[in-house]
Design a protein around this motif. Sequence first.
Motif, short mmCIF file in Angstrom:
data_model
loop_
_atom_site.label_atom_id
_atom_site.label_comp_id
_atom_site.label_asym_id
_atom_site.label_seq_id
_atom_site.Cartn_x
_atom_site.Cartn_y
_atom_site.Cartn_z
N PRO A 1 12.68 -4.79 47.60
CA PRO A 1 11.30 -4.89 47.84
C PRO A 1 10.52 -4.73 48.97
O PRO A 1 9.59 -3.98 49.53
CB PRO A 1 10.58 -6.12 47.11
CG PRO A 1 11.88 -6.59 46.06
CD PRO A 1 13.18 -6.18 47.11
N HIS B 1 8.45 -1.44 50.48
CA HIS B 1 7.04 -1.39 50.83
C HIS B 1 6.80 -0.66 52.21
O HIS B 1 5.50 -0.19 52.76
CB HIS B 1 6.42 -2.50 50.62
CG HIS B 1 6.15 -2.74 49.23
ND1 HIS B 1 4.84 -2.32 48.55
CD2 HIS B 1 6.46 -3.57 48.31
CE1 HIS B 1 4.65 -2.98 47.17
NE2 HIS B 1 5.89 -3.76 47.10
N GLN C 1 11.74 3.56 41.74
CA GLN C 1 10.58 3.15 41.95
C GLN C 1 9.51 3.94 42.77
O GLN C 1 8.74 4.61 42.77
CB GLN C 1 10.47 1.74 42.52
CG GLN C 1 11.08 0.63 41.62
CD GLN C 1 10.24 0.84 40.19
OE1 GLN C 1 9.18 0.84 40.01
NE2 GLN C 1 11.05 1.00 39.06
N PHE D 1 6.65 3.06 36.96
CA PHE D 1 6.64 2.14 38.08
C PHE D 1 6.49 0.65 37.67
O PHE D 1 5.77 0.46 36.78
CB PHE D 1 5.34 2.56 38.95
CG PHE D 1 5.22 1.33 40.30
CD1 PHE D 1 6.11 1.44 41.35
CD2 PHE D 1 4.19 0.51 40.03
CE1 PHE D 1 5.92 0.45 42.33
CE2 PHE D 1 4.05 -0.56 41.10
CZ PHE D 1 4.86 -0.43 42.38
N ASP D 2 7.46 -0.20 38.26
CA ASP D 2 7.31 -1.71 37.78
C ASP D 2 7.16 -2.62 39.06
O ASP D 2 8.02 -2.67 39.72
CB ASP D 2 8.53 -1.83 37.03
CG ASP D 2 8.73 -3.39 36.37
OD1 ASP D 2 7.67 -4.18 36.71
OD2 ASP D 2 9.65 -3.73 35.85
N GLU D 3 5.80 -3.00 38.94
CA GLU D 3 5.74 -4.08 40.16
C GLU D 3 6.49 -5.30 40.31
O GLU D 3 6.97 -5.84 41.46
CB GLU D 3 4.24 -4.40 40.17
CG GLU D 3 3.79 -4.95 41.44
CD GLU D 3 2.22 -5.22 41.63
OE1 GLU D 3 1.92 -6.11 42.43
OE2 GLU D 3 1.72 -5.00 40.63
N ASN D 4 7.23 -5.63 39.02
CA ASN D 4 7.90 -6.64 39.04
C ASN D 4 9.50 -6.33 39.74
O ASN D 4 10.02 -7.32 40.31
CB ASN D 4 8.18 -7.01 37.74
CG ASN D 4 7.03 -7.71 36.83
OD1 ASN D 4 6.05 -8.38 37.64
ND2 ASN D 4 6.86 -7.38 35.58
N PRO E 1 7.88 -6.34 43.84
CA PRO E 1 6.67 -7.09 44.44
C PRO E 1 6.34 -6.75 45.74
O PRO E 1 7.28 -6.80 46.66
CB PRO E 1 6.87 -8.50 43.91
CG PRO E 1 8.36 -8.52 43.94
CD PRO E 1 9.00 -7.29 43.50
N LYS E 2 4.83 -6.86 46.04
CA LYS E 2 4.58 -6.83 47.48
C LYS E 2 5.04 -8.02 48.19
O LYS E 2 4.91 -9.16 47.54
CB LYS E 2 3.00 -6.85 47.45
CG LYS E 2 2.45 -5.38 46.86
CD LYS E 2 0.91 -5.12 47.04
CE LYS E 2 0.54 -3.79 46.47
NZ LYS E 2 -1.08 -3.65 46.91
#
Length: 236
Positions: A3, A7, A49, A186-189, A192-193
């Motif tokens: 992750p 980002h 993603q 898209f899956d933020e899980n 995660p940021k």
Amino acid sequence: MMPLLFHWGLPGNIDPQGSVFIPLHMPTFMREKDFVEIYLPSYKNMLKQYAAVGARPNMFCEHDWSRYLDILESEIPAGCQLAFEYGDPQTIKDKLGKKFLLTGLFPSASLKTDTPAQIVDRAKAFLDIMLPGGGYIFGFDKNPLTLKEVNLDTLAALTEFIRDYATYKNPGDAFGTPLNNEGFVFDENQVPKPRSRYLFDWDSFKQKYPLTPDFARANFERFSKETFDFYMNLLI
């Protein structure tokens, strides 16, 4: 780490004509079994993603990825751009040329060793393999670092030949399998940021300093991202 890397590479303004550059050197030092079981799952998830948000991965397959070509064809999401350093052009074109945008492979060392006539002959033979069917963007195996690595007359002959010969009859038309043809969501899980006391969080900052004007948020977030990128670059 995945992750964090997602980002770090995510563009501020996503556009299909842009890309996320991903240099890949480690897999060529790994056993195929370890690459498939350890490296590939999280890397493939990151590519999914990126595809889901419309960001085109631009993978630089450093060194020789010949033993991984079948894995790339079957496992990597469609529409990625693959840049190769070494490998057989015909094999790479045949295996990957319909699913991915291809670039690289042309030996930059020839800019020093070839005469202008020789490099034109070399480029024609190479492009006659890579151009048919579309999807190839001319590129070197690696970029020359200094002028001492280049004969300027040879470079001039090559660029003039590429300009006139490496053309397609359908410029602007879509090529091959579109990005996110698989329909990833898209899956933020999954990505995660990143959260850390070293990263700026506007809501926490605003609670501590409630008189801070809202227009300052953009500056704080920009400075935080620049610092984050600096620390990430130290890890490379």
